[in-house]
Motif scaffolding. Structure first.
Motif, PDB file in Angstrom:
ATOM      1  N   LEU C 234      -7.759  -8.398  -8.051  1.00 32.96           N
ATOM      2  CA  LEU C 234      -7.108  -7.888  -6.847  1.00 32.96           C
ATOM      3  C   LEU C 234      -5.652  -8.331  -6.807  1.00 32.96           C
ATOM      4  O   LEU C 234      -4.768  -7.575  -6.398  1.00 32.96           O
ATOM      5  N   GLU C 235      -5.412  -9.573  -7.247  1.00 38.19           N
ATOM      6  CA  GLU C 235      -4.054 -10.116  -7.189  1.00 38.19           C
ATOM      7  C   GLU C 235      -3.108  -9.310  -8.078  1.00 38.19           C
ATOM      8  O   GLU C 235      -1.990  -8.966  -7.682  1.00 38.19           O
ATOM      9  N   GLU C 236      -3.567  -9.006  -9.272  1.00 39.64           N
ATOM     10  CA  GLU C 236      -2.693  -8.260 -10.176  1.00 39.64           C
ATOM     11  C   GLU C 236      -2.488  -6.829  -9.692  1.00 39.64           C
ATOM     12  O   GLU C 236      -1.392  -6.277  -9.783  1.00 39.64           O
ATOM     13  N   TYR C 237      -3.549  -6.230  -9.163  1.00 46.67           N
ATOM     14  CA  TYR C 237      -3.398  -4.877  -8.607  1.00 46.67           C
ATOM     15  C   TYR C 237      -2.368  -4.889  -7.491  1.00 46.67           C
ATOM     16  O   TYR C 237      -1.468  -4.054  -7.413  1.00 46.67           O
ATOM     17  N   SER C 238      -2.558  -5.883  -6.590  1.00 45.39           N
ATOM     18  CA  SER C 238      -1.684  -5.986  -5.434  1.00 45.39           C
ATOM     19  C   SER C 238      -0.237  -6.210  -5.852  1.00 45.39           C
ATOM     20  O   SER C 238       0.694  -5.617  -5.306  1.00 45.39           O
ATOM     21  N   ALA C 239      -0.043  -7.075  -6.851  1.00 47.81           N
ATOM     22  CA  ALA C 239       1.317  -7.359  -7.312  1.00 47.81           C
ATOM     23  C   ALA C 239       1.985  -6.111  -7.893  1.00 47.81           C
ATOM     24  O   ALA C 239       3.145  -5.826  -7.612  1.00 47.81           O
ATOM     25  N   ARG C 240       1.211  -5.317  -8.639  1.00 45.59           N
ATOM     26  CA  ARG C 240       1.828  -4.152  -9.284  1.00 45.59           C
ATOM     27  C   ARG C 240       1.855  -2.924  -8.391  1.00 45.59           C
ATOM     28  O   ARG C 240       2.826  -2.178  -8.397  1.00 45.59           O
ATOM     29  N   TYR C 241       0.756  -2.700  -7.643  1.00 45.80           N
ATOM     30  CA  TYR C 241       0.633  -1.417  -6.925  1.00 45.80           C
ATOM     31  C   TYR C 241       0.580  -1.554  -5.405  1.00 45.80           C
ATOM     32  O   TYR C 241       0.616  -0.553  -4.700  1.00 45.80           O
ATOM     33  N   GLY C 242       0.476  -2.765  -4.905  1.00 48.09           N
ATOM     34  CA  GLY C 242       0.460  -2.924  -3.453  1.00 48.09           C
ATOM     35  C   GLY C 242       1.813  -2.520  -2.877  1.00 48.09           C
ATOM     36  O   GLY C 242       2.862  -2.883  -3.423  1.00 48.09           O
ATOM     37  N   LEU C 243       1.782  -1.763  -1.779  1.00 51.20           N
ATOM     38  CA  LEU C 243       3.048  -1.295  -1.207  1.00 51.20           C
ATOM     39  C   LEU C 243       3.601  -2.358  -0.259  1.00 51.20           C
ATOM     40  O   LEU C 243       3.008  -2.664   0.779  1.00 51.20           O
ATOM     41  N   VAL C 273       4.424  -3.204   6.057  1.00 42.64           N
ATOM     42  CA  VAL C 273       4.454  -1.762   5.789  1.00 42.64           C
ATOM     43  C   VAL C 273       3.402  -1.039   6.640  1.00 42.64           C
ATOM     44  O   VAL C 273       3.640   0.048   7.161  1.00 42.64           O
ATOM     45  N   ALA C 274       2.266  -1.671   6.829  1.00 46.76           N
ATOM     46  CA  ALA C 274       1.210  -1.024   7.609  1.00 46.76           C
ATOM     47  C   ALA C 274       1.599  -0.874   9.073  1.00 46.76           C
ATOM     48  O   ALA C 274       1.224   0.098   9.730  1.00 46.76           O
ATOM     49  N   ASP C 275       2.348  -1.847   9.577  1.00 51.06           N
ATOM     50  CA  ASP C 275       2.552  -1.907  11.028  1.00 51.06           C
ATOM     51  C   ASP C 275       3.924  -1.433  11.509  1.00 51.06           C
ATOM     52  O   ASP C 275       4.100  -1.156  12.688  1.00 51.06           O
ATOM     53  N   ARG C 276       4.913  -1.354  10.616  1.00 47.15           N
ATOM     54  CA  ARG C 276       6.261  -1.015  11.079  1.00 47.15           C
ATOM     55  C   ARG C 276       6.416   0.487  11.225  1.00 47.15           C
ATOM     56  O   ARG C 276       6.228   1.240  10.280  1.00 47.15           O
ATOM     57  N   ILE C 277       6.758   0.920  12.447  1.00 43.56           N
ATOM     58  CA  ILE C 277       6.885   2.362  12.654  1.00 43.56           C
ATOM     59  C   ILE C 277       8.344   2.817  12.731  1.00 43.56           C
ATOM     60  O   ILE C 277       8.602   4.000  12.810  1.00 43.56           O
ATOM     61  N   PRO C 279      12.824   1.560  11.674  1.00 42.10           N
ATOM     62  CA  PRO C 279      13.720   0.567  11.058  1.00 42.10           C
ATOM     63  C   PRO C 279      13.983  -0.610  12.011  1.00 42.10           C
ATOM     64  O   PRO C 279      13.758  -0.442  13.219  1.00 42.10           O
ATOM     65  N   PRO C 280      14.468  -1.775  11.529  1.00 41.20           N
ATOM     66  CA  PRO C 280      14.901  -2.024  10.150  1.00 41.20           C
ATOM     67  C   PRO C 280      13.716  -2.123   9.187  1.00 41.20           C
ATOM     68  O   PRO C 280      12.609  -2.412   9.591  1.00 41.20           O
ATOM     69  N   GLY C 281      14.036  -1.914   7.940  1.00 38.66           N
ATOM     70  CA  GLY C 281      13.017  -1.852   6.909  1.00 38.66           C
ATOM     71  C   GLY C 281      12.918  -0.427   6.421  1.00 38.66           C
ATOM     72  O   GLY C 281      13.337   0.507   7.109  1.00 38.66           O
ATOM     73  N   TYR C 282      12.343  -0.244   5.245  1.00 44.04           N
ATOM     74  CA  TYR C 282      12.400   1.069   4.611  1.00 44.04           C
ATOM     75  C   TYR C 282      11.080   1.828   4.644  1.00 44.04           C
ATOM     76  O   TYR C 282      10.840   2.691   3.827  1.00 44.04           O
ATOM     77  N   SER C 283      10.205   1.485   5.603  1.00 45.71           N
ATOM     78  CA  SER C 283       8.980   2.276   5.709  1.00 45.71           C
ATOM     79  C   SER C 283       8.769   2.683   7.155  1.00 45.71           C
ATOM     80  O   SER C 283       9.247   2.042   8.080  1.00 45.71           O
ATOM     81  N   SER C 284       8.088   3.794   7.317  1.00 45.55           N
ATOM     82  CA  SER C 284       7.709   4.255   8.642  1.00 45.55           C
ATOM     83  C   SER C 284       6.205   4.512   8.582  1.00 45.55           C
ATOM     84  O   SER C 284       5.747   5.436   7.914  1.00 45.55           O
ATOM     85  N   SER C 285       5.428   3.629   9.233  1.00 46.87           N
ATOM     86  CA  SER C 285       3.973   3.736   9.137  1.00 46.87           C
ATOM     87  C   SER C 285       3.484   4.911   9.968  1.00 46.87           C
ATOM     88  O   SER C 285       3.718   4.994  11.167  1.00 46.87           O
ATOM     89  N   MET C 286       2.753   5.806   9.327  1.00 49.21           N
ATOM     90  CA  MET C 286       2.189   6.982   9.986  1.00 49.21           C
ATOM     91  C   MET C 286       0.720   6.746  10.376  1.00 49.21           C
ATOM     92  O   MET C 286       0.050   7.677  10.831  1.00 49.21           O
ATOM     93  N   LEU C 287       0.219   5.523  10.187  1.00 52.11           N
ATOM     94  CA  LEU C 287      -1.227   5.297  10.252  1.00 52.11           C
ATOM     95  C   LEU C 287      -1.834   5.692  11.598  1.00 52.11           C
ATOM     96  O   LEU C 287      -2.880   6.338  11.643  1.00 52.11           O
ATOM     97  N   MET C 288      -1.189   5.303  12.689  1.00 51.70           N
ATOM     98  CA  MET C 288      -1.764   5.627  13.998  1.00 51.70           C
ATOM     99  C   MET C 288      -1.598   7.102  14.322  1.00 51.70           C
ATOM    100  O   MET C 288      -2.462   7.715  14.940  1.00 51.70           O
ATOM    101  N   GLU C 289      -0.475   7.695  13.871  1.00 51.80           N
ATOM    102  CA  GLU C 289      -0.309   9.143  13.998  1.00 51.80           C
ATOM    103  C   GLU C 289      -1.458   9.885  13.322  1.00 51.80           C
ATOM    104  O   GLU C 289      -1.986  10.866  13.846  1.00 51.80           O
ATOM    105  N   GLN C 290      -1.795   9.392  12.133  1.00 52.30           N
ATOM    106  CA  GLN C 290      -2.881  10.028  11.387  1.00 52.30           C
ATOM    107  C   GLN C 290      -4.186  10.011  12.191  1.00 52.30           C
ATOM    108  O   GLN C 290      -4.929  10.985  12.212  1.00 52.30           O
TER     109      GLN C 290
END
Lengths: 308, 308, 308
Positions: C234-243, C273-277, C279-290
Motif C-alpha cells: 500500500l505504501e509504494e502504491y500510495s507513494a507513486r499513485y496516491g493523489l 485533496v479529498a476535502d479541499r473544494i 484554492p489555495p492549492g491545486y485541487s478542487s474536490s468534487m466528491l460531495m457534488e458527486q
C-alpha cells in the motif's frame, strides 16, 4: 436547540418544553387510531446505527413516521464501515444526499457531538458509548413526571452499573436540572472514580438506598461484566443488588420502578417486580409506560429539531 | 377471527371469506397500476422475523403497503434477542410502542399462539417451527380454487418431507376443512409417526400417488436432511421422489404442480416441471401463480384482522 | 430504453436526455424543502443487493422516494440465497409479487443483463462484478458537465485500479460517447490486458497523466489488492499513485478531482485533496457534488424507466 446530543447544558425550560410537547403526544398515542399532524412531511430522517438496537431504532422510526417523516436505516453490518470509511465521511456523504436529520447510535463516547460538529443537519444522540442517551433520560423523566405530577424535590435512586451507563449519566444530568435529588446504588467496582463530584448520594447497600428513594431506576447489567472482573458473579450481584420482592417487602411502601430495557429477568430485576403494575406488593412497574413515553419523547424531539 | 395463528379450528365459512376477499385482490394485482382502497391507512404492521425469509417478509410488506399500512421490520440478527430478551418482553415492548399488528416468523412450534396469548393486537403466523404456516396454505388453496373452480372433492397429493413441514400441516387442515381429500407421499422416515391419525392417505411410491391425485404440492427438501439420516442421499431421494417429466410421462394426464419455494432445482422438482406452465408435457407449474396469490391472501388476512 | 444495465451501446442523445433531466432534479435537491412531482406514485422499486453498499442503496432509496415510489430492500445476507435459490428464481418470484422495477447489485459481471433478459420489468444495474456501474458514471459525467459546461473535447484521466473497476469501464464508455478523450493511469498490473483496444491513452507515470488531464477520476483501491500480488505494498502504491498536494503542486493548475467513494484516506487520495473544494492549492474536490448528483441521476433514470 439545533441538536440533541445530550442533556448536559440544557436549561430546565428546554427540558420542560420537550416534556410538555411529549405529554401531548403521549395522549395521542393512547387514542385509536393514533393520527398526528404531519409536521415532518417530506422530511427524511437517517437512522445511523453502529450498534444493534431494535428497540430504540423502532421507537425512532415510529416517532418519525407518526409525524409524516420518511425514515432510512443505515446499520454498521451492511455499511461501508466494513470498508474502512471514517465516521465523518459517512456522515458527510449522507448529508450530501440531503437527508434532513441524523439519529445516531455509536459505541464511542462523544460520537454524537463529533457528528454535530461536522454537519448543519440536526443530530439526535441515540446513545454514544458511556456518554449520554438523552431521549432515554427524557422518557424516564416524563414517566416520573406523569406518575408524581412533578420532578422537583423527588428523590430518584439509580441502581446498578453506573460506571458504564450512558442512561445513568443522562438521567443524573436531566433530573438534577429539573430539581430532583439523585442517589446511586452499586458495588464500588461499578461506580465512576469521581462519583463524589457528580453531586449525588452514594449507597452501596440497597436497603438504605430503597429507604431513601421515591422511585428507582434499575439499570441493565451487561452480562459480560461478570467475566470482566467488575462483579464476583451474576449470582452474587443478583443476591445483593437485584431488585426483588424480598427487598421491597422490607420497605413496606409502594415504589415505582423504571428500567431502560432490555431486562435480564431474575438478575437485576425479578419477574414479579418487572411485571407487577399495581398492588398487592410494593412495586409498581413503569416499564411499559416508559416504552410508550419513548415514542412520545422522540416525536417531541424530532418535532422541535425538524419542523419548519 | 382476532388472530391467524393457524388454520386449525377455522370453519369453512371463514376460509371461504378470506379466499373470496383474496380473489378480488388478486384481480387487482393483475391491473396496472395496482391501486387499492387504503383500508389500513395509519396502521403500523410489525414484521417480527426470527428466521430469515425474504420471500415471505417481502410478500407481507407489499400486502400491507397496498392497503396503505406502514411496515416496520424487526429481524433477530439485529435485535435485542442477542442480548437475551425473552420473546414475551420483545412483543410487549413493541405493543407498548403501539404497533397495530404482528406478523411473526419463529423457529419454535407454537410461538404464534404464545404471542397471541400475550397481546391483544392481531397476530399473523408467518411460520412457526413445524407447526403451521397458514398464509402459505391459503395461497395454495386459492391457487387450487382458481384452477379447478372448487376445492370440495379434489384429491390433493403432498409430496416430500411431511414430517418437518408446517406447510404440509396447514394445507392438510385447510384443504380437509374445505372438503378435499388428501394424500401424502414420502419415504417413511419423512412421515410423522401418527400419520394414520391425520385422516390422509399414505403413499410411499410416487407412481401410485400421482395416479391418485388431481394436483400435487411438492415440498422443499431441506438439504441438511441428507446428513441428518432421514434419507440415504440427495441423489436417491431425487431419483425416487423428485418430480420429473419421466414420472409425469407415465401418468399421461396434465397435473397442476405447486411448490411453496424456494425450490431446489433437480432435487425435489426438475427444471422442466418447475418452469413449464402449459403443454406439451404433463405438468402445469403453478409456482408463479402461488407467489402472486400470496400477496393477495396476505392482503385479505391483514384486511380482515386490522380494518376498522 | 427499457433497462439501464450499462452505458455500452447507448447513444449520446439518450445520455444527454438523462443528464438534462438529472440536472433539473439536482436544482430541486438544492431547494428546501425538496419536493418533487410524484411521477412514481404507487410504484414499488425492489432494491436487490447481493453486495453490501449502504451508500448506493441509500441513494437509490432517496431517489425513488423523492418521486413518490415505495422501496423494498432485499439483501443477500437475509435472503433465500443462503438456501441456494438461483438468481433467476429470486427475480421471477419478486416479479410475480408485482414489484415495478429492480435495482440490482451483484458480484457477477453480467448479472444485470442476465436479469434484464428474464424479466419485463425495468432493471437498473447498481454495479455488477467488474462489468458496469452506469449510474456512477452518469453522476461523474453530470458532475463534470456542471463544472465545465460540456463534456465534448474534455481530457479525463482515470487513476488507479482500472483492471477491476466497473466504474472506470462505465466512465470510459459514457465519456467517449459524449466526445471526451480518456486516459488511464495505473501500474501495469492494474491495467486490463487489452487496454490498447479501449481507445484510451495509457500513462504509467502520474506526472505525465496529470499534465495531460482537464480532470481526474481517482478510483478506490481495494485494500486486498496489496495481498493479491497486484501491487508491492500500500505504501509504494500510495507513494507513486496516491493523489497528493505534492504531486498537484508540480502541476501548478487547478484540477477538479472526482472519486466514487468510499475513499481510503492517505492511500489513493490525501486528506487535503479529498476535502479541499477551493484554492489555495491545486485541487478542487468534487466528491460531495458527486454524491448529490448521484441522487439526481438516479431520479432521472427511475423516472425515464418507470413513469407512465
Amino acid at each position: 436547540m439545533n441538536h440533541l446530543t445530550g442533556l448536559y447544558g440544557l436549561p430546565a425550560s428546554t427540558l420542560h418544553d420537550l416534556l410538555d410537547l411529549a405529554a401531548g403526544y403521549r395522549e395521542g398515542l393512547n387514542r385509536e387510531p393514533e393520527i398526528f399532524d404531519p409536521v415532518l412531511a417530506n422530511r427524511r430522517v437517517a437512522l445511523v446505527f453502529f450498534e444493534n438496537s431494535t428497540r430504540t431504532r423502532f421507537s425512532f422510526e415510529l416517532a418519525a413516521r407518526h409525524l409524516g417523516a420518511s425514515t432510512l436505516s443505515f446499520t454498521a453490518a451492511s455499511s461501508s464501515i466494513s470498508k474502512g470509511e471514517t465516521l465523518s465521511d459517512t456522515i458527510r456523504n449522507l448529508e450530501a444526499m440531503k437527508v434532513d436529520a441524523f439519529v445516531l447510535r455509536h459505541p464511542s463516547s462523544g460520537a454524537a457531538d463529533f457528528v454535530a460538529s461536522i454537519t448543519d443537519r440536526p443530530v439526535v444522540n441515540a446513545g454514544d458509548g458511556t456518554h449520554e442517551h438523552p431521549t432515554q433520560a427524557l422518557l424516564d423523566i416524563l414517566t416520573l413526571r406523569e406518575y408524581f405530577g412533578r420532578i422537583e424535590g423527588l428523590k430518584i435512586m439509580i441502581l446498578g452499573d453506573i460506571l458504564h451507563s450512558r442512561v445513568a449519566r443522562s438521567n443524573i444530568i436531566g433530573l438534577k436540572t429539573l430539581g430532583a435529588e439523585i442517589a446511586v446504588c452499586a458495588p464500588t467496582t461499578l461506580l465512576p472514580g469521581r462519583i463524589d463530584q457528580l453531586g449525588v448520594q452514594v449507597f452501596t447497600g440497597i436497603d438504605e438506598a430503597l429507604a431513601w428513594a421515591d422511585a428507582a431506576i434499575v439499570l441493565r447489567l451487561q452480562l459480560e461484566r461478570a467475566t470482566g472482573g467488575f462483579i464476583p458473579s451474576l449470582e452474587e450481584y443478583s443476591a445483593r443488588y437485584g431488585l426483588t420482592d424480598e427487598k421491597l417487602d422490607r420497605l413496606k411502601r409502594l415504589l415505582p420502578v423504571l428500567h431502560p430495557g432490555p431486562i435480564n429477568r431474575e438478575i437485576e430485576i425479578s419477574n414479579l417486580v418487572a411485571d407487577r403494575i399495581q398492588p398487592p406488593g410494593y412495586s409498581s412497574s413503569m416499564l411499559m409506560e416508559q416504552v410508550t413515553n419513548g415514542v412520545a419523547v422522540r416525536m417531541a424531539v424530532l418535532h422541535r429539531l425538524l419542523a419548519r
